[in-house]
Design an enzyme around this catalytic site. Structure first.
Site, PDB file in Angstrom:
ATOM      1  N   LYS A 168      41.255  24.368  26.834  1.00 53.75           N
ATOM      2  CA  LYS A 168      41.782  23.097  26.357  1.00 53.75           C
ATOM      3  C   LYS A 168      40.722  22.422  25.476  1.00 53.75           C
ATOM      4  CE  LYS A 168      40.519  19.523  29.678  1.00 53.75           C
ATOM      5  NZ  LYS A 168      40.123  18.491  28.731  1.00 53.75           N
ATOM      6  N   ASP A 197      43.043  25.886  32.586  1.00 53.96           N
ATOM      7  CA  ASP A 197      42.685  24.550  33.059  1.00 53.96           C
ATOM      8  C   ASP A 197      41.906  24.770  34.351  1.00 53.96           C
ATOM      9  OD1 ASP A 197      42.490  22.036  34.176  1.00 53.96           O
ATOM     10  OD2 ASP A 197      44.510  21.417  33.603  1.00 53.96           O
ATOM     11  N   HIS A 198      40.588  24.577  34.313  1.00 48.40           N
ATOM     12  CA  HIS A 198      39.755  24.978  35.436  1.00 48.40           C
ATOM     13  C   HIS A 198      40.060  24.197  36.712  1.00 48.40           C
ATOM     14  CE1 HIS A 198      37.355  21.541  33.962  1.00 48.40           C
ATOM     15  NE2 HIS A 198      36.951  21.435  35.202  1.00 48.40           N
ATOM     16  N   LYS A 202      40.613  25.367  41.631  1.00 51.12           N
ATOM     17  CA  LYS A 202      40.033  24.800  42.851  1.00 51.12           C
ATOM     18  C   LYS A 202      40.868  25.217  44.068  1.00 51.12           C
ATOM     19  CE  LYS A 202      36.971  22.089  40.699  1.00 51.12           C
ATOM     20  NZ  LYS A 202      35.516  22.193  40.867  1.00 51.12           N
ATOM     21  N   HIS A 260      44.660  17.966  32.981  1.00 51.48           N
ATOM     22  CA  HIS A 260      44.320  18.049  34.399  1.00 51.48           C
ATOM     23  C   HIS A 260      45.257  17.233  35.285  1.00 51.48           C
ATOM     24  CE1 HIS A 260      40.847  20.049  33.002  1.00 51.48           C
ATOM     25  NE2 HIS A 260      40.082  18.995  32.799  1.00 51.48           N
TER      26      HIS A 260
END
Length: 507
Positions: A168, A197-198, A202, A260
């Site tokens: 992104k 999208d890191h 998670k 995010h």
């Protein structure tokens, strides 16, 4: 020893196919801080591939040896898994290669193609290739088009694969996102494209689906009948650092909400997918984005708050204001904070507001999802002050889940207090964790697109925020509320919830 190895294997997943990873922008900060450390963490736990090669591509002239030396220097502090084993690092570094070139130059890609063919034959990599775009967005088009013209975007055989990861921001508004999608899909098929999208790597984010659909105590309550409202906060204590020039063209709405925060929203609100595969999950996430009530001028005025940090203090340290940062205009109106009220017009969530909030220079670094349930009737305890029940998912920095509920305090009086049960990922499952980038890289190498954004989902998110950007752009004389660095944002953000009879849950 075997038990320890099994623990790591369960965390890192199965070994991917032999492949070559081409890292565009290999000399940049993101590549050194996040992408290469993630590849090393996968490699040292045998999850990168039985055989692999990593080819860095950037404008900076370097040999293989100088590239390895540069990365090795950065490796002293870059791994998120603790101290680096020199033997494993040297083994990893021997698979690092470099190809210098210009992103829009056909000759550079001809040289790259030759190098890839040599490595493929030497290491028997089966023609499998992953292209990772860790570059500024302005060169995405050049890279994609040159990969197409050079023939590198197509698999070399029936049993080989080619994939591309794009960082992104994917566009700066709806029109540019559509144009970039068109450019990418003229060269690659959608199934080859992984928009990363890191945040979605998670563990707590992924656990949302398990928490909801794998536990009978939560799923029956996850709807408008029992949920009063939802809050999602993505707060940072850092300012824009040395990225003021970039942030002036982005702002918090583009940088965080469009990607995010709306991704987290869709995962909280998603309907049960038919199966846990990429197509089914992403179809349901898209439906949520399409169900969010569109913003018009009146809604933006009532339900969206922007702000910009002014000088302030955090932990007794004096902090500069945004307009004092390097590369920022002294008259800047760029937002560093956004809070918004989101309504999802579907059967499950009708009438349940989702409050989203993100900002820089806030009071605490924390990304949390808070689900607040409706209060009990209180027929017996109507004269007692009982707090509502809350379920909080802590995404960072400490991943975990907490549930709060009322309990009687010890003693003869009927005194009720609020207590919290906490679950920590680190305490519950031990120290075996991997970075979000490592998770997503491994998924991509295995061909699992579940946690990656699809083109239509990106466009749906931009379609939501575009009207807000248009209103702000038209209101050139409107005042941007200021908030002191080290606080939770402008007072207008609190007032937005107060009008609804609610308040922010500050982690």
């Amino acid at each position: 020893m075997a038990e320890e190895e099994n623990k790591w294997n369960s965390v890192y997943g199965t070994t991917a196919d032999p492949c070559t990873v081409v890292l565009f922008g290999a000399s940049g900060d993101l590549a050194k801080r996040k992408v290469i450390p993630a590849m090393f963490d996968l490699a040292q736990h045998n999850s990168l591939g039985e055989r692999y090669a990593i080819v860095g591509f950037a404008r900076t002239p370097m040999t293989d040896e100088s590239f390895r030396a540069t990365i090795s220097e950065a490796a002293k502090t870059m791994s998120e898994m603790g101290p680096i084993d020199p033997t494993k690092w040297n083994e990893f570094a021997s698979n690092l290669h470099y190809s210098a070139g210009e992103y829009g130059d056909a000759n550079s890609y001809a040289q790259l193609a030759k190098r890839l063919a040599e490595l493929d034959a030497e290491k028997k990599l089966g023609g499998n290739r992953l292209f990772y775009l860790s570059t500024p967005p302005e060169v995405y088009q050049d890279i994609v088009e040159q990969l197409g013209k050079s023939g590198l975007a197509k698999p070399s055989g029936p049993n080989s694969w080619v994939r591309i990861i794009i960082e992104k921001p994917f566009g700066k508004d709806l029109a540019s996102a559509k144009e970039l999608n068109k450019i990418v899909l003229n060269v690659f098929e959608e199934k080859q494209v992984y928009r990363i999208d890191h945040y979605l790597g998670k563990d707590t984010v992924q656990n949302l689906l398990v928490l909801r659909f794998g536990n009978g105590i939560f799923e029956p309550l996850w709807n408008r009948n029992y949920v009063d409202h939802v809050q999602i906060t993505a707060g940072e204590t850092l300012g824009v650092e040395r990225r003021g020039g970039f942030y002036e063209t982005a702002g918090a709405l583009r940088d965080m909400i469009q990607s995010h925060v709306l991704q987290l929203t869709s995962l909280v609100a998603v309907e049960p997918p038919a199966s846990f595969d990429a197509t089914a999950v992403r179809n349901e996430k898209l439906k949520i984005l399409q169900s969010i009530r569109p913003y018009n001028l009146e809604m933006v005025a009532q339900s969206v708050v922007r702000g910009q940090y002014a000088p302030g203090f955090l932990n007794s340290q004096k902090l500069a204001g945004y307009r004092e940062e390097h590369g920022v205009s002294p008259n800047s109106r760029t937002e560093t904070f956004v809070a918004m009220r989101v309504l999802i017009d579907n059967w499950r969530w009708a009438g349940v507001p989702f409050y989203l909030r993100t900002g820089k220079r806030l009071a605490k670094r924390s990304t949390e999802i808070m689900i607040q349930f409706r209060c009990a009737p209180h027929l017996v305890f109507r004269d007692r002050d009982i707090e509502p029940n809350r379920l909080v998912l802590n995404i960072q920095p400490d991943e975990g889940i907490s549930v709060s509920f009322g309990a009687k305090r010890p003693g003869t009086e009927m005194s009720i207090g609020n207590v919290t049960m906490n679950f920590s990922y680190r305490e519950g499952f031990g120290g075996a964790t991997r970075s979000a980038y490592a998770t997503l890289l491994n998924d991509c190498l295995r061909g699992d697109a579940t946690l990656f954004d699809r083109g239509d989902s990106v466009e749906a998110a931009w379609q939501l925020v575009d009207p807000i950007l248009d209103v702000w752009s038209a209101a050139r004389t409107a005042t941007v509320p200021m908030y002191a660095a080290g606080t939770w944002g402008p007072k207008e953000s609190d007032q937005m919830l107060e009008r609804d009879g609610r308040e922010w849950y500050n982690p």
